[in-house]
Design a protein around this motif. Structure first.
Motif, PDB file in Angstrom:
ATOM      1  N   MET A 173       4.539   6.472 -10.473  1.00  0.00           N
ATOM      2  CA  MET A 173       4.475   5.015 -10.609  1.00  0.00           C
ATOM      3  C   MET A 173       3.240   4.627 -11.436  1.00  0.00           C
ATOM      4  O   MET A 173       2.120   4.964 -11.059  1.00  0.00           O
ATOM      5  CB  MET A 173       4.374   4.388  -9.211  1.00  0.00           C
ATOM      6  N   PRO A 174       3.418   3.953 -12.573  1.00  0.00           N
ATOM      7  CA  PRO A 174       2.249   3.532 -13.359  1.00  0.00           C
ATOM      8  C   PRO A 174       1.429   2.483 -12.609  1.00  0.00           C
ATOM      9  O   PRO A 174       1.969   1.668 -11.859  1.00  0.00           O
ATOM     10  CB  PRO A 174       2.885   2.936 -14.626  1.00  0.00           C
ATOM     11  N   LYS A 175       0.118   2.546 -12.812  1.00  0.00           N
ATOM     12  CA  LYS A 175      -0.781   1.585 -12.150  1.00  0.00           C
ATOM     13  C   LYS A 175      -1.367   0.654 -13.200  1.00  0.00           C
ATOM     14  O   LYS A 175      -2.039   1.085 -14.131  1.00  0.00           O
ATOM     15  CB  LYS A 175      -1.894   2.334 -11.406  1.00  0.00           C
ATOM     16  N   VAL A 176      -1.101  -0.630 -13.042  1.00  0.00           N
ATOM     17  CA  VAL A 176      -1.602  -1.642 -13.973  1.00  0.00           C
ATOM     18  C   VAL A 176      -3.091  -1.863 -13.727  1.00  0.00           C
ATOM     19  O   VAL A 176      -3.524  -2.041 -12.581  1.00  0.00           O
ATOM     20  CB  VAL A 176      -0.835  -2.969 -13.791  1.00  0.00           C
ATOM     21  N   ASP A 177      -3.883  -1.840 -14.791  1.00  0.00           N
ATOM     22  CA  ASP A 177      -5.307  -2.161 -14.710  1.00  0.00           C
ATOM     23  C   ASP A 177      -5.585  -3.263 -15.732  1.00  0.00           C
ATOM     24  O   ASP A 177      -5.689  -3.003 -16.929  1.00  0.00           O
ATOM     25  CB  ASP A 177      -6.165  -0.930 -14.996  1.00  0.00           C
ATOM     26  N   GLN A 190       5.446  -1.723  -7.754  1.00  0.00           N
ATOM     27  CA  GLN A 190       4.543  -2.208  -8.795  1.00  0.00           C
ATOM     28  C   GLN A 190       3.108  -2.060  -8.288  1.00  0.00           C
ATOM     29  O   GLN A 190       2.662  -2.821  -7.439  1.00  0.00           O
ATOM     30  CB  GLN A 190       4.844  -3.669  -9.148  1.00  0.00           C
ATOM     31  N   ASP A 191       2.419  -1.058  -8.799  1.00  0.00           N
ATOM     32  CA  ASP A 191       1.066  -0.768  -8.345  1.00  0.00           C
ATOM     33  C   ASP A 191       0.054  -1.291  -9.362  1.00  0.00           C
ATOM     34  O   ASP A 191       0.346  -1.387 -10.554  1.00  0.00           O
ATOM     35  CB  ASP A 191       0.896   0.743  -8.164  1.00  0.00           C
ATOM     36  N   SER A 226      -6.377  -9.488  -0.827  1.00  0.00           N
ATOM     37  CA  SER A 226      -6.128  -8.872  -2.135  1.00  0.00           C
ATOM     38  C   SER A 226      -5.614  -7.446  -1.987  1.00  0.00           C
ATOM     39  O   SER A 226      -4.648  -7.042  -2.649  1.00  0.00           O
ATOM     40  CB  SER A 226      -7.410  -8.880  -2.979  1.00  0.00           C
ATOM     41  N   TYR A 227      -6.250  -6.660  -1.132  1.00  0.00           N
ATOM     42  CA  TYR A 227      -5.841  -5.267  -0.976  1.00  0.00           C
ATOM     43  C   TYR A 227      -4.495  -5.145  -0.256  1.00  0.00           C
ATOM     44  O   TYR A 227      -3.681  -4.273  -0.592  1.00  0.00           O
ATOM     45  CB  TYR A 227      -6.927  -4.473  -0.245  1.00  0.00           C
ATOM     46  N   LYS A 228      -4.252  -6.018   0.713  1.00  0.00           N
ATOM     47  CA  LYS A 228      -2.967  -5.987   1.405  1.00  0.00           C
ATOM     48  C   LYS A 228      -1.839  -6.395   0.463  1.00  0.00           C
ATOM     49  O   LYS A 228      -0.743  -5.823   0.506  1.00  0.00           O
ATOM     50  CB  LYS A 228      -3.003  -6.920   2.622  1.00  0.00           C
ATOM     51  N   THR A 229      -2.075  -7.363  -0.393  1.00  0.00           N
ATOM     52  CA  THR A 229      -1.067  -7.788  -1.371  1.00  0.00           C
ATOM     53  C   THR A 229      -0.725  -6.628  -2.300  1.00  0.00           C
ATOM     54  O   THR A 229       0.447  -6.380  -2.614  1.00  0.00           O
ATOM     55  CB  THR A 229      -1.577  -8.993  -2.179  1.00  0.00           C
ATOM     56  N   LYS A 230      -1.736  -5.913  -2.758  1.00  0.00           N
ATOM     57  CA  LYS A 230      -1.517  -4.733  -3.615  1.00  0.00           C
ATOM     58  C   LYS A 230      -0.669  -3.686  -2.882  1.00  0.00           C
ATOM     59  O   LYS A 230       0.277  -3.119  -3.459  1.00  0.00           O
ATOM     60  CB  LYS A 230      -2.858  -4.127  -4.019  1.00  0.00           C
ATOM     61  N   PHE A 231      -0.992  -3.444  -1.628  1.00  0.00           N
ATOM     62  CA  PHE A 231      -0.276  -2.447  -0.839  1.00  0.00           C
ATOM     63  C   PHE A 231       1.207  -2.804  -0.715  1.00  0.00           C
ATOM     64  O   PHE A 231       2.087  -1.955  -0.903  1.00  0.00           O
ATOM     65  CB  PHE A 231      -0.910  -2.325   0.548  1.00  0.00           C
ATOM     66  N   ILE A 232       1.495  -4.060  -0.424  1.00  0.00           N
ATOM     67  CA  ILE A 232       2.886  -4.496  -0.270  1.00  0.00           C
ATOM     68  C   ILE A 232       3.619  -4.455  -1.604  1.00  0.00           C
ATOM     69  O   ILE A 232       4.793  -4.077  -1.682  1.00  0.00           O
ATOM     70  CB  ILE A 232       2.944  -5.906   0.351  1.00  0.00           C
ATOM     71  N   SER A 233       2.935  -4.832  -2.680  1.00  0.00           N
ATOM     72  CA  SER A 233       3.546  -4.785  -4.010  1.00  0.00           C
ATOM     73  C   SER A 233       3.956  -3.352  -4.354  1.00  0.00           C
ATOM     74  O   SER A 233       5.056  -3.114  -4.875  1.00  0.00           O
ATOM     75  CB  SER A 233       2.564  -5.317  -5.061  1.00  0.00           C
TER      76      SER A 233
END
Length: 203
Positions: free
Chosen positions: A1-5, A70-71, A57-64
């Motif tokens: 899974m690609p990680k968006v930065d 979408q990481d 913020s971190y929980k939103t990332k985890f659920i995404s």
């Protein structure tokens, strides 16, 4: 899974020169945001904001990542700083400061994702500034910026002065709020090596 930065995708926004002032035009971007007032070094309100905005913020990332595949890299903390009377805005005396702390979100993050993150978090921990948290769009437009390397506070004065002088010399005027982006993690980096984007909108 690609990680968006987003820092890498928008290098012009997050890695300006430490020596020269640069001009950027900031489009509308999504943020988690909390407003408050008082000295960030001593204010309980500011500490409460930190204890709310980072977990969400971190929980939103985890659920995404889990539910949408979408990481992404959680973006650095940003701060808008101002006073009702900007003539009284002092880097030394911060007691009259008003502020907005904010963390940028990728375009694919929406309110439903943030709401789900919040609903899961509140079952396990207290989010002291939850009532002040909002998911909103912020469009800053034209601004000048520079990278400050070193401690926060008075040491940033030289960088701020460069921005204001550039705006004045080019025949423009200040507008909006003093903006800082904390690229470095202050818990892990020595004060003299901290990187902070200092930004000022103009017209």
């Amino acid at each position: 899974m690609p990680k968006v930065d987003l820092k890498k995708e928008n290098k012009d926004f997050y890695y300006p020169s430490a020596g020269d002032v640069s001009v950027v035009e900031l489009p509308a971007m999504k943020f988690l945001m909390i407003d408050g007032q008082g000295d960030p070094n001593t204010s309980e309100e500011y500490q409460n904001a930190m204890e709310t905005i980072f977990p969400v913020s971190y929980k939103t990332k985890f659920i995404s990542k889990k539910e949408k595949s979408q990481d992404y890299v959680v973006m650095p903390l940003e701060g808008l700083w101002w006073a009702d009377n900007m003539e009284e805005f002092s880097i030394v005396d911060k007691s009259s400061w008003k502020w907005t702390v904010m963390i940028r979100q990728p375009d694919f993050v929406d309110k439903s994702l943030v709401d789900k993150a919040i609903s899961e978090l509140v079952k396990k921990k207290d989010l002291p500034s939850l009532s002040e948290l909002r998911f909103d769009t912020f469009e800053e437009g034209l601004a000048v910026q520079i990278m400050h390397i070193g401690p926060y506070g008075e040491a940033e004065g030289l960088a701020v002065g460069k921005l204001h002088k550039f705006i004045e010399n080019e025949g423009y005027k200040l507008r909006g709020k003093h903006h800082e982006i904390y690229i470095s993690d202050m818990r892990r980096i020595k004060p003299e090596k901290l990187k902070t984007v200092i930004r000022q909108p103009f017209k």
